[in-house]
Design an enzyme around this catalytic site. Sequence first.
Site, mmCIF file in Angstrom:
data_model
loop_
_atom_site.group_PDB
_atom_site.id
_atom_site.type_symbol
_atom_site.label_atom_id
_atom_site.label_comp_id
_atom_site.label_asym_id
_atom_site.label_seq_id
_atom_site.Cartn_x
_atom_site.Cartn_y
_atom_site.Cartn_z
ATOM 1 N N CYS A 195 0.810 -1.225 0.000
ATOM 2 C CA CYS A 195 0.000 0.000 0.000
ATOM 3 C C CYS A 195 0.842 1.274 0.000
ATOM 4 O O CYS A 195 0.348 2.343 -0.333
ATOM 5 C CB CYS A 195 -0.956 -0.015 1.184
ATOM 6 S SG CYS A 195 -2.114 -1.376 1.041
ATOM 7 N N HIS B 186 -3.424 7.027 1.761
ATOM 8 C CA HIS B 186 -3.812 5.702 1.281
ATOM 9 C C HIS B 186 -5.189 5.373 1.858
ATOM 10 O O HIS B 186 -5.486 5.705 3.006
ATOM 11 C CB HIS B 186 -2.770 4.675 1.746
ATOM 12 C CG HIS B 186 -3.208 3.270 1.520
ATOM 13 N ND1 HIS B 186 -3.587 2.806 0.276
ATOM 14 C CD2 HIS B 186 -3.357 2.225 2.376
ATOM 15 C CE1 HIS B 186 -3.928 1.541 0.379
ATOM 16 N NE2 HIS B 186 -3.813 1.159 1.637
ATOM 17 N N ASN C 147 -9.979 -0.515 -1.056
ATOM 18 C CA ASN C 147 -8.516 -0.417 -1.005
ATOM 19 C C ASN C 147 -7.938 -1.024 -2.284
ATOM 20 O O ASN C 147 -7.947 -2.240 -2.463
ATOM 21 C CB ASN C 147 -8.021 -1.169 0.238
ATOM 22 C CG ASN C 147 -6.514 -1.096 0.408
ATOM 23 O OD1 ASN C 147 -5.796 -0.633 -0.477
ATOM 24 N ND2 ASN C 147 -6.034 -1.566 1.544
#
Length: 330
Positions: free
Chosen positions: A113, A255, A285
């Site tokens: 990520c 993020h 995500n």
Amino acid sequence: MPRAKITALGCHVPAGVLTNHDLEQMVDTSDEWIIERTGIRERHIAPEGIATSDMAVEAAREALAQRGIEPASIDAIIVCTVTPDMFFPSTACLVQDRLGAKGAWGFDLVAACSGFVYGLTTGAHLVASGSHKRVLIIGADTMSRIINYKDRGTCVLFGDGAGAVLIEPAAEGEDAGFIGFLNEIDGSGGDYLKMPAGGSRLPATHDTVDQALHYVHQDGHQVFKYAVRKMHEACRELLERTGTKVQDVAVLIPHQANRRIITAAAERLGLPCDRVLINIDRFGNTTAATIPLATQDAITQGKLKKGDLVLFAAVGAGFTVGANLWRWAY
Ligand code: UT7
């Protein structure tokens, strides 16, 4: 030394959408639980046959078209991903060929990520060194290929997508571009979020497939605690290092892993919600793609304009941590 600036941004998500209601039919979950615990309402899922390089190419083409430049003028391509089309050749090679970027070298960057933030740091330094004039940083992940749609703890979280930015030198005296970075890893957190099999430790066997070891495995609680603490600490430290006041940051683009992680970080920083970009409700995500997708929304919503200070921040598997401060150039 030239200063690096971002000159274009392109994004791509597949058309297909998987809603919380769809997931209710697949695992023991509910729309209410997912929204309350994560902030996610839906995520885009790539159709069969589409891989990470396909989405990466779409995003890159959009960025190049926006800037009106030829692929052959690109010096380097970095594809940040944990879902490459295959181990090798790298996704960067596949993208380079499909784009016709004949003058470019490149590689894949694996930082989960935090991938896109690490990519920004790397691209900024390639340009600032004077050795590169046009660097494409692509964040692209097809998470649906490594998600176990029988595991309610992970399958509600992830989606597919890609985003690409072009990094070029700023003009002499131009007050735009890269200001600073903070990147860290803490490998002691490696067990909390991983895909256990498929590498040299546990190559694919019938057993590894039977045990569902080729999927994302996560101890969500441990990752959550670390992410809440580190998102805030990384931002705070980068602002201190660069002598920047939090009130001067026009927008934080974090993020998108969990709405609660983002709001906790923003609260601790003292940033009001209208200066934090949250679009996890529409995309979930998407790992390395969350930050470019959120940047595109920030521009569209008028939260990020030429001359603004923008703070990017991410925490992910590894653990990896990254923050970047840029003055937006267009
Ligand atoms: O981007 C990479 C980094 N990843 C992250 O940052 C993710 C970080 N972690 C998280 O976002 C959160 O930990 C989750 C969203 C994954 C989980 O939320 P939580 O509030 O930490 O829930 P939990 O894991 O503590 O589980 C609470 C309960 C459990 O039930 P019991 O044991 O209390 O009966 C879970 O089994 O919620 C249950 N649960 C669910 N219930 C309905 C877990 N997943 C679901 C689900 N639907 N999808």
